[in-house]
Design an enzyme around this catalytic site. Structure first.
Site, short mmCIF file in Angstrom:
data_model
loop_
_atom_site.label_atom_id
_atom_site.label_comp_id
_atom_site.label_asym_id
_atom_site.label_seq_id
_atom_site.Cartn_x
_atom_site.Cartn_y
_atom_site.Cartn_z
N LYS A 38 -10.68 5.14 1.27
CA LYS A 38 -9.55 4.56 0.46
C LYS A 38 -10.47 3.80 -0.57
O LYS A 38 -11.11 2.81 -0.37
CB LYS A 38 -8.76 3.28 1.37
N TYR A 89 -11.35 28.27 1.04
CA TYR A 89 -11.41 26.69 0.83
C TYR A 89 -10.46 26.29 -0.25
O TYR A 89 -9.80 25.09 -0.25
CB TYR A 89 -12.77 26.26 0.29
N GLU A 93 0.56 -1.21 0.01
CA GLU A 93 -0.01 -0.05 0.02
C GLU A 93 0.66 1.22 -0.02
O GLU A 93 0.51 2.53 -0.55
CB GLU A 93 -0.87 0.03 1.23
N GLU A 101 -7.24 7.06 10.13
CA GLU A 101 -7.67 7.73 11.40
C GLU A 101 -6.54 8.86 11.64
O GLU A 101 -6.86 9.93 12.07
CB GLU A 101 -7.65 6.76 12.72
#
Length: 118
Positions: A98, A53, A21, A72
């Site tokens: 993901k 933004y 990954e 997280e």
């Protein structure tokens, strides 16, 4: 309370527990919702009376470049950096997905979502 929302921001990044990954990476989708008093901007038409933004987008991209094992952790960094830059934000909700997790089965993705009130 007014909201500023960023929807389905797509970024290629290298997060995950498995070694492949962090080598091959995948696409992630970020959805962000911020509650912030921006009523003055409706009259002033002044960027100083709202949350830029484009700067939020830059913060997200910067934090997504830092590889982490856990989504997280990535969300925590994004929340912290946004609140540090824009303390006028009253609450923030983030969803990080993901899109191609290395798991069996067909799915749109795996997500974590956090909501933080300041």
């Amino acid at each position: 309370m007014p909201k500023i929302i960023i929807e389905d921001l797509k970024i290629y990044a290298y997060h995950g527990v498995l070694p492949e990954e962090t080598k091959t990476g995948t696409y992630y989708l970020i959805n962000l919702e911020m509650n912030v008093d921006i009523w003055n901007a409706t009259e002033s038409d002044d960027l100083n009376d709202t949350v830029n933004y484009a700067e939020i987008n830059e913060i997200i991209h910067t934090e997504m470049k830092i590889p982490s094992k856990l989504l997280e952790k990535v969300c925590g960094r994004i929340i912290h950096k946004i609140h540090e830059k824009f303390p006028q934000i009253e609450s923030l909700k983030i969803k990080l997905t993901k899109t191609s997790p290395p798991m069996m089965g067909e799915m749109k993705g795996v997500s974590v979502e956090f909501e933080k009130k300041f």
